[in-house]
Design a protein around this motif. Structure first.
Motif, short mmCIF file in Angstrom:
data_model
loop_
_atom_site.label_atom_id
_atom_site.label_comp_id
_atom_site.label_asym_id
_atom_site.label_seq_id
_atom_site.Cartn_x
_atom_site.Cartn_y
_atom_site.Cartn_z
N SER A 115 -2.68 4.73 -4.90
CA SER A 115 -3.17 3.44 -4.41
C SER A 115 -4.28 2.94 -5.33
CB SER A 115 -3.71 3.58 -2.98
OG SER A 115 -2.72 4.09 -2.12
N ASP B 261 1.92 12.92 -2.77
CA ASP B 261 0.91 11.92 -2.46
C ASP B 261 -0.29 12.18 -3.36
OD1 ASP B 261 -1.12 10.37 -1.53
OD2 ASP B 261 -1.02 11.06 0.56
N ALA C 252 -0.03 9.41 6.23
CA ALA C 252 0.95 8.59 5.51
C ALA C 252 1.94 9.44 4.73
CB ALA C 252 0.23 7.63 4.57
N ASN D 280 0.87 -1.18 0.00
CA ASN D 280 0.00 0.00 0.00
C ASN D 280 0.91 1.23 0.00
OD1 ASN D 280 0.81 0.35 2.77
ND2 ASN D 280 -0.70 -1.19 3.29
N ALA E 43 -4.32 16.06 -3.60
CA ALA E 43 -5.70 16.37 -3.22
C ALA E 43 -5.94 15.83 -1.81
CB ALA E 43 -6.69 15.75 -4.20
N TYR F 101 -6.48 0.79 -5.13
CA TYR F 101 -7.82 0.51 -4.58
C TYR F 101 -8.68 1.76 -4.46
CZ TYR F 101 -6.54 2.13 0.15
OH TYR F 101 -6.17 2.89 1.23
N LYS F 102 -8.08 2.93 -4.67
CA LYS F 102 -8.88 4.16 -4.71
C LYS F 102 -9.30 4.48 -6.14
CE LYS F 102 -7.40 5.38 -0.43
NZ LYS F 102 -8.17 5.46 0.78
N VAL G 252 -2.63 9.86 -3.91
CA VAL G 252 -3.61 8.80 -3.65
C VAL G 252 -5.03 9.31 -3.85
CG1 VAL G 252 -4.60 7.30 -1.85
CG2 VAL G 252 -2.12 7.51 -2.07
N HIS G 253 -5.31 10.49 -3.33
CA HIS G 253 -6.69 10.96 -3.42
C HIS G 253 -6.99 11.63 -4.76
CE1 HIS G 253 -10.59 11.44 -1.76
NE2 HIS G 253 -10.63 12.69 -2.17
C1 LIG Z 1 -4.45 10.97 0.52
C2 LIG Z 1 -4.06 9.61 1.02
N1 LIG Z 1 -2.77 9.34 1.19
C3 LIG Z 1 -2.35 8.14 1.63
C4 LIG Z 1 -3.25 7.15 1.96
C5 LIG Z 1 -2.73 5.86 2.44
O1 LIG Z 1 -2.83 4.93 1.39
P1 LIG Z 1 -2.67 3.38 1.63
O2 LIG Z 1 -3.95 2.90 2.26
O3 LIG Z 1 -2.45 2.82 0.26
O4 LIG Z 1 -1.51 3.18 2.53
C6 LIG Z 1 -4.62 7.39 1.81
C7 LIG Z 1 -5.59 6.38 2.20
O5 LIG Z 1 -6.70 6.68 2.55
C8 LIG Z 1 -5.03 8.65 1.32
O6 LIG Z 1 -6.32 8.94 1.15
#
Ligand SMILES: Cc1ncc(COP(=O)(O)O)c(C=O)c1O
Length: 411
Positions: A224, A201, A125, A94, A174, A226-227, A203-204
């Motif tokens: 990630s 980051d 994170a 992750n 974001a 899964y998002k 991810v969002h």
């Molecule tokens: C903006 C953001 N950064 C990092 C993470 C952490 O990602 P992961 O679950 O892949 O460790 C998330 C998870 O919700 C997130 O929304």
């Protein structure tokens, strides 16, 4: 499909969306915590397990095919992120785990007196791995503040945080709590001027916005799958020279160069196969042309739809004075946010509302969503916020239903 998103056609591809709660369709407003997946992703995962199930590196057919799954997925993810070299794509458990690995490696290059910059808006994170790494190296952490009035970063205070000892700036594209889209290009340009590396980051952002690592000026970028409609997995893109040379913790005989240095242990081949399929799904929402062009038109269509949902939601919320929207609340400013909303009620705790929503088939989250620094800065700890997220598969009817449910909570 191009420019205009055929939402019904999208929804039909997601078996999970057919779920009923007490006879009513569930509304999946939990996308910020993880999206549903289309059948093509489920098929890719299952095909990998059924027919390509081996560790890679062997001479036999299934092993070669497992290696091929990783190579092909690297290519697809590189295109998703605008990277020229598939050898810059690392898969891992992750984002958090990959970021800890990177922070530990970078910390081995830092010295006492060096500095790193993190923000008070980010998911933890993208904060604590850097804070702990800085502590290990004797480096100092500086925080970029957030403006509580609209949850945007205080870009005007960035210059004062940077100097020739700054080694890294870690910033989110974001916000997963309040949806703010950050001016990462400007942050990265400022970091570069003092010779600091930039970790983004994303991810969002990836479920909502196109990403281009070159245009952003990133040295590393994480997301990630899964998002973004894929399986539970993490991805880090990193500049090849850095991936090759940073002193990562690794076992023998892991490769001395390339992304394999960073992929400790046996990867989830099925997750990687599903990630490739998730990128294919996203591209399928766009028009023709090569994958980058298809992704560009797919994101344009996603964005037009989500912006309309955001404007509808914000206009409706303006008529509900018991609710406060944290973050950009002006329907004319939807360009500055993605369709993720952090709300608080005048009196009702967020967890209570989330439970009431669950009973009505509205799937939402409450709490701090690991955006711990933001929730503390806003004075909302420990209860946090109610988080409502709309993805491209959400509908205008679902927005209306959500507004009705918020109204029903009363004053
Ligand atoms: C903006 C953001 N950064 C990092 C993470 C952490 O990602 P992961 O679950 O892949 O460790 C998330 C998870 O919700 C997130 O929304």
């Amino acid at each position: 499909m191009s420019e205009h998103l055929d939402v019904d056609a999208c929804r039909r591809q997601f078996p999970g969306l057919a779920r009923l709660v007490a006879g009513r369709p569930a509304a999946f407003l939990d996308g910020p915590g993880g999206s549903q997946v289309p059948q093509s992703v489920i098929d890719a995962v299952s095909d990998c397990l059924a027919h390509r199930n081996a560790n890679d590196g062997g001479a036999f057919a299934t092993s070669r095919e497992a290696g091929g799954v990783v190579q092909a997925a690297r290519g697809a993810v590189a295109e998703l992120l605008g990277a020229a070299d598939p050898g810059e794509v690392v898969f891992g458990l992750n984002m958090t785990t990959l970021t800890f690995a990177l922070s530990r490696a970078l910390a081995r290059t830092w010295r006492p007196g060096d500095e790193v910059v993190v923000t008070r808006l980010d998911h933890d994170a993208n904060v604590t791995p850097w804070v702990l790494a800085a502590a290990d190296a004797g480096a100092t952490v500086r925080y970029l503040d957030v403006d509580p009035s609209d949850c945007t970063l205080r870009l005007d205070s960035l210059a004062a945080l940077l100097n020739d000892r700054t080694r890294l700036v870690a910033v989110g594209l974001a916000s997963n709590a309040v949806g703010t889209v950050n001016p990462v290009r400007a942050v990265a340009a400022a970091a570069r001027r003092v010779g600091a590396l930039v970790f983004v980051d994303a991810v969002h952002a990836v479920p909502h916005r196109p990403v281009d690592v070159v245009e952003l000026g990133a040295d590393f970028l994480a997301c990630s799958p899964y998002k973004f409609f894929g399986p539970h997995l993490g991805v880090v893109w990193g500049r090849r020279d850095l991936l090759d040379r940073l002193p990562v913790y690794k076992v023998r005989p892991a490769p001395d160069s390339g992304p394999g240095r960073w992929m400790t242990g046996t990867p989830s081949f099925e997750g990687i196969a599903g990630t490739h399929a998730a990128v294919d799904y996203l591209s399928s929402l766009g028009g023709g042309g090569d994958r980058r062009a298809a992704l560009a038109s797919a994101y344009a269509a996603i964005r037009a739809h989500e912006d309309a949902l955001s404007a509808q939601f914000l206009r409706g919320l303006a008529r509900l004075p018991a609710w406060r929207v944290w973050g950009v609340a002006d329907p004319d400013r939807v360009a500055d946010r993605v369709s993720t909303f952090g709300l608080t009620h005048r009196t009702k705790p967020a967890a209570e509302v989330a439970a009431a929503f669950a009973a009505r088939g509205l799937f939402v989250w409450s709490g701090n969503f690991y955006a711990a620094g933001l929730i503390e800065t806003l004075g909302l700890a420990p209860a946090g916020m109610l988080r409502i997220g709309f993805l491209h598969y959400n509908t205008s009817e679902e927005v209306a239903r959500t507004l009705d449910a918020l109204a029903d909570i009363g004053d």
